[in-house]
Scaffold this motif. Structure first.
Motif, mmCIF file in Angstrom:
data_model
loop_
_atom_site.group_PDB
_atom_site.id
_atom_site.type_symbol
_atom_site.label_atom_id
_atom_site.label_comp_id
_atom_site.label_asym_id
_atom_site.label_seq_id
_atom_site.Cartn_x
_atom_site.Cartn_y
_atom_site.Cartn_z
ATOM 1 N N LEU A 37 53.003 46.285 67.976
ATOM 2 C CA LEU A 37 53.028 45.490 68.887
ATOM 3 C C LEU A 37 51.426 45.418 69.556
ATOM 4 C CD1 LEU A 37 55.263 43.899 70.625
ATOM 5 C CD2 LEU A 37 55.247 45.909 72.094
ATOM 6 N N GLN A 38 50.983 44.130 69.999
ATOM 7 C CA GLN A 38 49.952 43.710 70.745
ATOM 8 C C GLN A 38 50.198 43.125 72.073
ATOM 9 O OE1 GLN A 38 47.039 45.098 69.869
ATOM 10 N NE2 GLN A 38 47.131 45.425 67.470
ATOM 11 N N PHE A 39 49.661 43.604 73.218
ATOM 12 C CA PHE A 39 49.867 42.757 74.581
ATOM 13 C C PHE A 39 48.693 43.310 75.327
ATOM 14 C CE2 PHE A 39 51.428 42.127 78.874
ATOM 15 C CZ PHE A 39 51.951 40.742 78.546
ATOM 16 N N SER A 40 48.181 41.988 75.914
ATOM 17 C CA SER A 40 47.364 42.537 77.095
ATOM 18 C C SER A 40 47.589 41.455 78.340
ATOM 19 C CB SER A 40 46.011 41.812 76.475
ATOM 20 O OG SER A 40 45.779 42.234 75.394
ATOM 21 N N LYS A 46 54.213 51.506 80.809
ATOM 22 C CA LYS A 46 55.557 51.725 80.592
ATOM 23 C C LYS A 46 56.209 50.607 81.218
ATOM 24 C CE LYS A 46 55.173 54.946 83.967
ATOM 25 N NZ LYS A 46 53.582 54.872 84.063
ATOM 26 N N SER A 47 56.022 49.857 82.297
ATOM 27 C CA SER A 47 56.772 48.884 82.665
ATOM 28 C C SER A 47 56.606 47.528 81.713
ATOM 29 C CB SER A 47 56.568 48.212 84.075
ATOM 30 O OG SER A 47 56.945 49.266 85.031
ATOM 31 N N THR A 48 55.462 47.232 81.425
ATOM 32 C CA THR A 48 55.084 46.155 80.282
ATOM 33 C C THR A 48 55.963 46.559 78.840
ATOM 34 O OG1 THR A 48 53.116 45.900 81.106
ATOM 35 C CG2 THR A 48 53.495 45.051 78.883
ATOM 36 N N LEU A 49 56.222 47.741 78.448
ATOM 37 C CA LEU A 49 57.074 48.053 77.142
ATOM 38 C C LEU A 49 58.334 47.631 77.645
ATOM 39 C CD1 LEU A 49 57.465 49.321 74.783
ATOM 40 C CD2 LEU A 49 57.806 51.491 75.721
ATOM 41 N N LEU A 50 59.038 47.982 78.660
ATOM 42 C CA LEU A 50 60.439 47.647 79.041
ATOM 43 C C LEU A 50 60.486 45.933 79.285
ATOM 44 C CD1 LEU A 50 62.061 50.042 81.595
ATOM 45 C CD2 LEU A 50 61.725 50.042 79.069
ATOM 46 N N ASP A 51 59.730 45.367 79.994
ATOM 47 C CA ASP A 51 59.651 43.975 79.919
ATOM 48 C C ASP A 51 59.429 43.188 78.510
ATOM 49 O OD1 ASP A 51 59.458 43.927 82.669
ATOM 50 O OD2 ASP A 51 57.298 43.469 82.892
ATOM 51 N N LEU A 52 58.763 43.722 77.628
ATOM 52 C CA LEU A 52 58.676 43.304 76.311
ATOM 53 C C LEU A 52 60.080 43.633 75.634
ATOM 54 C CD1 LEU A 52 55.082 44.326 75.413
ATOM 55 C CD2 LEU A 52 55.844 41.984 75.525
ATOM 56 N N ALA A 53 60.597 44.708 75.726
ATOM 57 C CA ALA A 53 61.745 44.996 74.894
ATOM 58 C C ALA A 53 63.045 44.228 75.406
ATOM 59 C CB ALA A 53 62.226 46.452 75.072
ATOM 60 N N ALA A 54 62.961 43.951 76.701
ATOM 61 C CA ALA A 54 64.051 43.158 77.385
ATOM 62 C C ALA A 54 63.976 41.439 77.087
ATOM 63 C CB ALA A 54 63.912 43.212 78.924
ATOM 64 N N TYR A 85 68.879 45.305 81.832
ATOM 65 C CA TYR A 85 67.437 45.722 82.538
ATOM 66 C C TYR A 85 67.569 45.860 83.786
ATOM 67 C CZ TYR A 85 62.371 45.153 82.952
ATOM 68 O OH TYR A 85 61.162 45.437 83.438
ATOM 69 N N MET A 86 66.871 46.708 84.253
ATOM 70 C CA MET A 86 66.796 47.221 85.809
ATOM 71 C C MET A 86 65.298 47.171 85.877
ATOM 72 S SD MET A 86 67.989 50.326 87.791
ATOM 73 C CE MET A 86 67.025 50.929 89.390
#
Length: 261
Positions: A11-14, A44-52, A83-84
């Motif tokens: 995974l790549q995200f910026s 951490k929050s970005t990871l959950l945003d992506l997973a959701a 998702y919370m």
């Protein structure tokens, strides 16, 4: 990957020109409580945003129980994961009960009213989060900890097999924080899966089955609590000295931190 609740590969995200996750890979099994920890800004929050599915990666793959997250329609996704997000607020004066009922929307046919099963799920979630006495109060009148418990009750009422929780115990007093983590562990023991971003390392140490430590856009360690929250890992990820002992009540790791001089 049949037993993986969440599988991420390359995974790549910026954020603009700033890399957040770099060639990030992670696989978390179903039926467990996974904690994600790391310093502020570690992703951490970005990871959950992506997973959701709330954000799209520049490249890489995210699968929920083997299905690419981006291929799921809104209702199918809501039936699979709840998702919370972090510190979600509403400007509307819905009651606590009405707010929690919003978690049932994926289960309610269009143009239909909630049925007995929906109402029972809401009342059970209110009771589990110690909110029954606050059920008719406007959510806008709640304290920070009460708002957080309301958001979590709505997420639980959604009754999805996978829950993605961003700081679920934020603003809670110790009693409610421990109660929430116990509730999440019980849901996992019953077959659910929880991925929770936590800032309190001792809550992660006390309740998680596995811990992922983020630093520099990658997972420094992802595995058993004893490995992920070892003093040398904490020093690398957080820049603080740690002492890890056995908790006298549970026997699980207990972490004491010393601020840098």
């Amino acid at each position: 990957m049949p037993d993986s609740a969440l599988h991420i590969a390359a995974l790549q995200f910026s954020h603009g020109e700033t890399p957040v996750l770099r060639d990030f890979s992670l696989s978390l099994k179903a039926g467990a409580l996974h904690a994600v920890v790391g310093a502020n800004g570690s992703g951490k929050s970005t990871l959950l945003d992506l997973a959701a599915g709330y954000r799209c990666p520049a490249s890489g793959e995210i699968r929920l129980n083997g299905t690419p997250v981006q291929t799921l329609g809104p209702r199918e996704q809501a039936l699979r994961l709840a998702y919370m997000p972090q510190d979600e607020r509403s400007g509307f004066a819905y009651t606590v009960r009405e707010t929690v009922m919003m978690g049932r929307h994926p289960h309610i046919p269009r143009f239909s009213a909630p049925d007995e099963e929906d109402r029972r799920a809401v009342e059970n979630a209110l009771a589990a989060l110690d909110l029954t006495d606050l059920a008719d109060r406007p959510a806008t009148d709640l304290s920070g900890g009460e708002r957080q418990r309301t958001a979590l009750a709505r997420t639980i009422a959604q009754d999805a097999p996978l829950m993605l929780l961003d700081e679920p115990t934020a603003s809670m007093d110790p009693r409610h924080a421990l109660s929430v983590m116990t509730l999440l562990a019980e849901r996992c023991a019953a077959g659910g899966t929880v991925i929770a971003v936590l800032h309190d390392l001792n809550l992660a140490a006390a309740f998680a089955d596995t811990v992922t430590v983020l630093h520099g856009g990658k997972a420094v360690v992802s595995g058993p609590v004893e490995d992920a929250l070892a003093p040398e890992v904490i020093a690398r990820a957080f820049g603080v000295e740690a002492r890890v002992d056995a908790d006298p009540f549970t026997g699980r790791p207990r972490i004491a931190l010393r601020s840098p001089q």
